[in-house]
Motif scaffolding. Structure first.
Motif, mmCIF file in Angstrom:
data_model
loop_
_atom_site.group_PDB
_atom_site.id
_atom_site.type_symbol
_atom_site.label_atom_id
_atom_site.label_comp_id
_atom_site.label_asym_id
_atom_site.label_seq_id
_atom_site.Cartn_x
_atom_site.Cartn_y
_atom_site.Cartn_z
ATOM 1 N N ALA A 199 36.299 47.416 49.903
ATOM 2 C CA ALA A 199 37.579 47.085 48.930
ATOM 3 C C ALA A 199 38.219 48.340 48.485
ATOM 4 O O ALA A 199 39.244 48.391 48.599
ATOM 5 N N ALA A 200 37.409 49.332 48.298
ATOM 6 C CA ALA A 200 38.025 50.696 47.782
ATOM 7 C C ALA A 200 38.631 51.354 49.005
ATOM 8 O O ALA A 200 39.947 51.852 48.635
ATOM 9 N N LEU A 201 38.227 51.252 50.137
ATOM 10 C CA LEU A 201 38.998 51.800 51.237
ATOM 11 C C LEU A 201 40.251 50.836 51.659
ATOM 12 O O LEU A 201 41.066 51.524 52.055
ATOM 13 N N LEU A 220 36.455 65.051 59.874
ATOM 14 C CA LEU A 220 35.850 63.961 60.825
ATOM 15 C C LEU A 220 37.022 63.132 61.149
ATOM 16 O O LEU A 220 38.176 62.713 60.470
ATOM 17 N N PRO A 221 36.854 62.552 62.274
ATOM 18 C CA PRO A 221 37.904 61.653 62.781
ATOM 19 C C PRO A 221 37.996 60.456 61.710
ATOM 20 O O PRO A 221 36.916 59.999 61.062
ATOM 21 N N TRP A 222 38.997 59.712 61.266
ATOM 22 C CA TRP A 222 39.124 58.771 60.169
ATOM 23 C C TRP A 222 38.104 57.573 60.479
ATOM 24 O O TRP A 222 37.568 57.136 59.325
ATOM 25 N N PRO A 223 37.935 57.055 61.753
ATOM 26 C CA PRO A 223 36.983 56.067 61.884
ATOM 27 C C PRO A 223 35.629 56.335 61.549
ATOM 28 O O PRO A 223 34.859 55.762 60.855
ATOM 29 N N GLY A 224 35.219 57.539 61.611
ATOM 30 C CA GLY A 224 33.767 58.067 61.454
ATOM 31 C C GLY A 224 33.873 58.332 59.894
ATOM 32 O O GLY A 224 32.788 58.108 59.362
ATOM 33 N N GLY A 278 37.361 60.301 51.634
ATOM 34 C CA GLY A 278 38.679 61.149 51.829
ATOM 35 C C GLY A 278 37.998 62.613 51.789
ATOM 36 O O GLY A 278 38.717 63.523 52.772
ATOM 37 N N TYR A 279 36.843 63.026 51.115
ATOM 38 C CA TYR A 279 36.187 64.340 51.540
ATOM 39 C C TYR A 279 35.776 64.499 52.949
ATOM 40 O O TYR A 279 35.940 65.543 53.421
ATOM 41 N N ALA A 280 35.239 63.411 53.472
ATOM 42 C CA ALA A 280 34.855 63.607 55.001
ATOM 43 C C ALA A 280 36.071 63.767 55.996
ATOM 44 O O ALA A 280 36.119 64.676 56.793
ATOM 45 N N ILE A 281 37.158 63.335 55.459
ATOM 46 C CA ILE A 281 38.404 63.556 56.404
ATOM 47 C C ILE A 281 39.122 65.081 56.144
ATOM 48 O O ILE A 281 39.307 65.485 57.004
ATOM 49 N N GLU A 282 39.305 65.267 54.798
ATOM 50 C CA GLU A 282 39.832 66.494 54.552
ATOM 51 C C GLU A 282 39.217 67.869 54.643
ATOM 52 O O GLU A 282 39.681 68.971 55.016
ATOM 53 N N GLU A 306 40.117 65.445 41.604
ATOM 54 C CA GLU A 306 41.357 65.769 42.504
ATOM 55 C C GLU A 306 41.325 64.801 43.474
ATOM 56 O O GLU A 306 40.226 64.326 44.018
ATOM 57 N N ALA A 307 42.535 64.278 43.883
ATOM 58 C CA ALA A 307 42.544 63.333 44.753
ATOM 59 C C ALA A 307 42.847 63.771 46.304
ATOM 60 O O ALA A 307 43.251 64.953 46.190
ATOM 61 N N PHE A 308 42.271 62.917 47.277
ATOM 62 C CA PHE A 308 42.488 63.557 48.520
ATOM 63 C C PHE A 308 43.770 62.509 48.992
ATOM 64 O O PHE A 308 43.489 61.396 49.456
ATOM 65 N N ARG A 309 44.708 63.518 49.386
ATOM 66 C CA ARG A 309 46.084 62.931 49.751
ATOM 67 C C ARG A 309 46.346 63.001 51.390
ATOM 68 O O ARG A 309 47.161 62.724 51.791
ATOM 69 N N GLY A 310 45.486 64.140 52.026
ATOM 70 C CA GLY A 310 45.809 64.365 53.427
ATOM 71 C C GLY A 310 44.991 63.539 54.435
ATOM 72 O O GLY A 310 44.281 63.771 55.230
ATOM 73 N N LEU A 311 45.447 62.101 54.285
ATOM 74 C CA LEU A 311 44.815 61.220 55.194
ATOM 75 C C LEU A 311 45.731 60.967 56.175
ATOM 76 O O LEU A 311 46.859 60.876 56.267
#
Length: 347
Positions: free
Chosen positions: A247-249, A111-115, A103-107, A164-169
């Protein structure tokens, strides 16, 4: 009976095949963990479908499939460590840390979500690597090491993310967890089956898999046969961390956000499913056996029981109590089963 004293015999999985031919094939099937689990799954499916009208509805079957996919992956993550005769109490903490890093890498890193997914799985493998190195270097049992790292990993994660959660996925990522195939099947379940097949191939058909089994069954003999048991232990913990991350992802894709509490405080909500799947499936806590199919069936049974009992409006506390009793009964029944097999000369 072959031993593991030479490189050619350090293959417990493949060598156990001939020894099982001592008894009638049908007898071996009927006393196997897999047959018992399939029978229980059928029985409880019938019971829950008769006691609750909505149990076999398309929505409930889809929900059960998604939950089963995650629980199987959690069980496989624990199984890869049990293979070496170890345990990992940090499965949940590792998975949450990996999901939060994704989530940190995306928000934050954009990074692109596959990466970002690759980064999350790599984080899980790295934390598992830390566990493995600590176990090998200190000589302490993995139970003690992972009990400590469970708190360390989770505490550091909460400190860095401030809880804090990462919700902007991206919707492409979260949509995968909500997608339906044929109105019943979740793609998460198909992904889990693919991972399980890959693990089964690893243990059955590769040198590395046979070395992992040999290291767990007889570590001293494995060392004498040229297997570096320490490296195998580190690899198994790294693999466990990667599977915990997957599993977490999957949970992140299902929930639409990376949440610090997704596996409970310190990741403890994952501990019971993590143990139940492999133990019900026939894993030997001393190591040396990788029941991939049994773990999948065990996790399926756990998910089925949990979903069915909750649908019957039985309190969550009693469900957890029942699952804990189920774990004790499973260990006891496995001991009885092994005694019976030894008495009948079937194993």
């Amino acid at each position: 009976m072959p031993t593991h004293d030479t490189p050619t015999t350090a293959t417990p999985f493949s060598e156990k095949g001939p020894s099982l031919q001592a008894g009638p094939p049908r007898s071996r099937i009927f006393v196997s963990n897999e047959f018992g689990l399939i029978l229980l799954i059928v029985i409880f499916t019938i019971v829950f479908s008769l006691s609750s009208k909505g149990f076999l509805s398309p929505f409930n079957l889809f929900t059960l499939g998604r939950n089963t996919a995650v629980n199987i992956m959690i069980g496989l993550s624990m199984m890869t460590v049990i293979v070496t005769g170890g345990l990992s109490l940090a499965v949940g903490a590792v998975g949450v840390c990996a999901a939060m890093f994704c989530g940190y890498a995306i928000e934050v890193l954009h990074l692109p979500w596959p990466g970002a997914l690759v980064c999350g799985i790599a984080m899980g493998a790295a934390l598992g690597f830390v566990n493995g190195i600590a176990v090998v270097r200190t000589g302490l049992h993995s139970f003690i090491i992972t009990l400590a790292t469970m708190s360390i990993f989770f505490g550091v994660m909460v400190f860095l993310t401030r809880g804090e959660a990462f919700r902007g996925l991206p919707p492409e990522f979260t949509g995968f967890g909500k997608m339906k195939l044929l109105n019943y099947v979740s793609p998460l379940l198909i992904l889990t089956i693919a991972v399980a097949l890959a693990l089964a191939w690893l243990y059955r058909s590769t040198v590395l898999g046979r070395e992992m089994l040999a290291s767990g069954a007889r570590p001293e003999a494995a060392e004498l046969s040229g297997i570096h048991v320490g490296r195998i232990t580190v690899f198994c913990h790294s693999l466990s961390g990667a599977l915990a991350a997957v599993a977490a992802l999957m949970l992140v894709a299902r929930n639409g956000a990376a949440i610090p509490s997704m596996a409970g405080q310190l990741g403890q909500d994952w501990l019971l499913p993590a143990f139940l799947g492999p133990v019900l499936g026939g894993a030997i806590l001393n190591g040396g056996k990788a029941p991939v199919l049994g773990t999948c069936l065990g996790a399926t049974l756990v998910t089925l029981l949990t979903g069915g009992l909750l649908l019957m409006q039985i309190g969550g506390f009693w469900v957890q109590t029942f699952l804990g009793l189920l774990l004790l009964v499973a260990v006891f029944m496995d001991k009885v089963r092994r005694s019976y097999l030894a008495y009948r000369n079937l194993a």
